[in-house]
Design a protein around this motif. Structure first.
Motif, PDB file in Angstrom:
ATOM      1  N   ALA A  39      -4.906   9.697   1.785  1.00 42.69           N
ATOM      2  CA  ALA A  39      -3.924   8.992   2.608  1.00 42.69           C
ATOM      3  C   ALA A  39      -4.584   7.852   3.390  1.00 42.69           C
ATOM      4  CB  ALA A  39      -3.233   9.962   3.564  1.00 42.69           C
ATOM      5  N   GLN A  40      -5.816   8.086   3.864  1.00 40.60           N
ATOM      6  CA  GLN A  40      -6.533   7.025   4.570  1.00 40.60           C
ATOM      7  C   GLN A  40      -6.846   5.866   3.622  1.00 40.60           C
ATOM      8  OE1 GLN A  40      -9.910   8.764   6.609  1.00 40.60           O
ATOM      9  NE2 GLN A  40      -8.619  10.121   7.817  1.00 40.60           N
ATOM     10  N   GLU A  41      -7.286   6.183   2.411  1.00 42.92           N
ATOM     11  CA  GLU A  41      -7.555   5.145   1.414  1.00 42.92           C
ATOM     12  C   GLU A  41      -6.291   4.338   1.131  1.00 42.92           C
ATOM     13  OE1 GLU A  41      -8.693   4.944  -3.350  1.00 42.92           O
ATOM     14  OE2 GLU A  41      -9.071   6.789  -2.235  1.00 42.92           O
ATOM     15  N   GLU A  42      -5.191   5.021   0.980  1.00 40.74           N
ATOM     16  CA  GLU A  42      -3.926   4.349   0.674  1.00 40.74           C
ATOM     17  C   GLU A  42      -3.524   3.372   1.776  1.00 40.74           C
ATOM     18  OE1 GLU A  42       0.567   5.909   0.930  1.00 40.74           O
ATOM     19  OE2 GLU A  42      -0.593   6.926  -0.631  1.00 40.74           O
ATOM     20  N   VAL A  43      -3.645   3.788   3.046  1.00 44.04           N
ATOM     21  CA  VAL A  43      -3.222   2.916   4.139  1.00 44.04           C
ATOM     22  C   VAL A  43      -4.178   1.734   4.300  1.00 44.04           C
ATOM     23  CG1 VAL A  43      -4.384   3.979   6.163  1.00 44.04           C
ATOM     24  CG2 VAL A  43      -2.098   2.994   6.392  1.00 44.04           C
ATOM     25  N   ILE A  44      -5.460   1.945   4.058  1.00 42.34           N
ATOM     26  CA  ILE A  44      -6.443   0.856   4.159  1.00 42.34           C
ATOM     27  C   ILE A  44      -6.167  -0.207   3.104  1.00 42.34           C
ATOM     28  CG2 ILE A  44      -8.891   0.294   3.813  1.00 42.34           C
ATOM     29  CD1 ILE A  44      -9.465   3.109   5.119  1.00 42.34           C
ATOM     30  N   ILE A  45      -5.982   0.214   1.860  1.00 48.97           N
ATOM     31  CA  ILE A  45      -5.714  -0.738   0.785  1.00 48.97           C
ATOM     32  C   ILE A  45      -4.417  -1.491   1.037  1.00 48.97           C
ATOM     33  CG2 ILE A  45      -5.130  -0.908  -1.675  1.00 48.97           C
ATOM     34  CD1 ILE A  45      -7.222   1.338  -2.111  1.00 48.97           C
ATOM     35  N   LYS A  46      -3.402  -0.801   1.509  1.00 46.03           N
ATOM     36  CA  LYS A  46      -2.122  -1.458   1.792  1.00 46.03           C
ATOM     37  C   LYS A  46      -2.291  -2.520   2.878  1.00 46.03           C
ATOM     38  CE  LYS A  46       2.729  -0.499   2.789  1.00 46.03           C
ATOM     39  NZ  LYS A  46       3.719   0.521   3.142  1.00 46.03           N
ATOM     40  N   ALA A  47      -3.052  -2.211   3.933  1.00 47.17           N
ATOM     41  CA  ALA A  47      -3.287  -3.187   5.006  1.00 47.17           C
ATOM     42  C   ALA A  47      -4.055  -4.390   4.483  1.00 47.17           C
ATOM     43  CB  ALA A  47      -4.045  -2.529   6.159  1.00 47.17           C
ATOM     44  N   TRP A  48      -5.071  -4.166   3.645  1.00 53.73           N
ATOM     45  CA  TRP A  48      -5.840  -5.279   3.085  1.00 53.73           C
ATOM     46  C   TRP A  48      -4.957  -6.163   2.219  1.00 53.73           C
ATOM     47  CZ3 TRP A  48     -10.781  -2.235   1.173  1.00 53.73           C
ATOM     48  CH2 TRP A  48     -11.508  -1.820   2.291  1.00 53.73           C
ATOM     49  N   LYS A  49      -4.088  -5.541   1.439  1.00 47.82           N
ATOM     50  CA  LYS A  49      -3.175  -6.329   0.596  1.00 47.82           C
ATOM     51  C   LYS A  49      -2.168  -7.086   1.453  1.00 47.82           C
ATOM     52  CE  LYS A  49      -3.661  -3.734  -3.698  1.00 47.82           C
ATOM     53  NZ  LYS A  49      -3.014  -2.850  -4.685  1.00 47.82           N
ATOM     54  N   ASN A  50      -1.642  -6.445   2.493  1.00 51.20           N
ATOM     55  CA  ASN A  50      -0.721  -7.138   3.402  1.00 51.20           C
ATOM     56  C   ASN A  50      -1.399  -8.335   4.071  1.00 51.20           C
ATOM     57  OD1 ASN A  50       1.360  -5.357   2.864  1.00 51.20           O
ATOM     58  ND2 ASN A  50       1.055  -4.129   4.705  1.00 51.20           N
ATOM     59  N   ALA A  51      -2.681  -8.191   4.366  1.00 51.24           N
ATOM     60  CA  ALA A  51      -3.436  -9.260   5.024  1.00 51.24           C
ATOM     61  C   ALA A  51      -3.869 -10.357   4.051  1.00 51.24           C
ATOM     62  CB  ALA A  51      -4.666  -8.677   5.715  1.00 51.24           C
ATOM     63  N   LYS A  52      -3.751 -10.078   2.754  1.00 47.30           N
ATOM     64  CA  LYS A  52      -4.158 -11.032   1.716  1.00 47.30           C
ATOM     65  C   LYS A  52      -5.619 -11.464   1.879  1.00 47.30           C
ATOM     66  CE  LYS A  52       0.479 -12.920   0.936  1.00 47.30           C
ATOM     67  NZ  LYS A  52       1.320 -12.274   1.914  1.00 47.30           N
ATOM     68  N   ILE A  53      -6.496 -10.460   2.046  1.00 45.58           N
ATOM     69  CA  ILE A  53      -7.920 -10.742   2.194  1.00 45.58           C
ATOM     70  C   ILE A  53      -8.686 -10.208   0.991  1.00 45.58           C
ATOM     71  CG2 ILE A  53      -7.891 -10.701   4.724  1.00 45.58           C
ATOM     72  CD1 ILE A  53      -9.331  -7.836   4.304  1.00 45.58           C
TER      73      ILE A  53
END
Length: 197
Positions: A39-53
């Motif tokens: 779940a932590q991995e999922e939220v981290i990847i989603k935030a990185w994708k939302n940030a477009k970094i």
């Protein structure tokens, strides 16, 4: 808080830019205090994708960092697995936690982490993780994308604007990750009487 374009137009001092964030909950877990790496991995990847970094450009991660034998290896596993989806590079991103300075503030711990990262971005410094002597034997930092920031260092930005991630994981499986970036350099333009900003 205000949109970046409005802050620039208003000529505000921009402390940092929130590039993106994500939140999730791992649902039925092993217990109220048991973290879930997936779940932590999922939220981290989603935030990185939302940030477009590009995650390779992250210079620092402010960890939730409970300092527990169970929690820290799970958090590092989630972070490492997140990075591994994008890069095989090792030990390029510093990690620390403000909890080593002030303890666990429970519901306010995420806010304390946010303040620390904003100050780090503004001062262009990765602060040391105090009271760090030896790493958790269940964490393999040598083969991880991250390393413990055990001494103060200048935060360089060869890969573009200084960028950091912040993890805050609450009781009952609520996970949050946010991406912050340093603000743009202020422009010292002088407008004539007939110009508007």
């Amino acid at each position: 808080l205000k949109p970046l374009s409005k802050a620039i137009a208003d000529r505000d001092h921009i402390h940092a830019v929130i590039k993106g964030s994500a939140i999730n909950n791992d649902g039925a877990s092993n217990g109220i205090t048991a973290p879930n790496a997936e779940a932590q991995e999922e939220v981290i990847i989603k935030a990185w994708k939302n940030a477009k970094i590009n995650p390779e450009n992250l210079g620092y991660i402010e960890a939730h960092g409970t300092g527990t034998v169970l929690g820290d290896p799970i958090e590092i596993k989630g972070l490492t697995n997140s990075f591994r989806r994008f890069t095989d590079k090792k030990q390029f991103c510093a990690i620390g936690s403000v909890k080593t300075n002030i303890g666990h503030l429970v519901a306010a711990s995420g806010l304390a982490s946010l303040v620390k990262v904003v100050l780090s971005l503004e001062n262009k410094v990765i602060p040391p993780n105090i009271n760090f002597k030896t790493s958790n034997p269940y964490i393999d930092f040598c083969n991880s994308p991250i390393y413990v920031a055990d001494e103060k260092s200048q935060w360089t930005n060869e890969n573009g604007p200084r960028t950091a991630g912040i993890s805050s994981f609450g009781f009952s499986g609520t996970n949050c990750h946010m991406v912050l970036q340093e603000g743009p350099e202020p422009k010292n333009e002088i407008l004539s009487d007939n110009e508007e900003a």
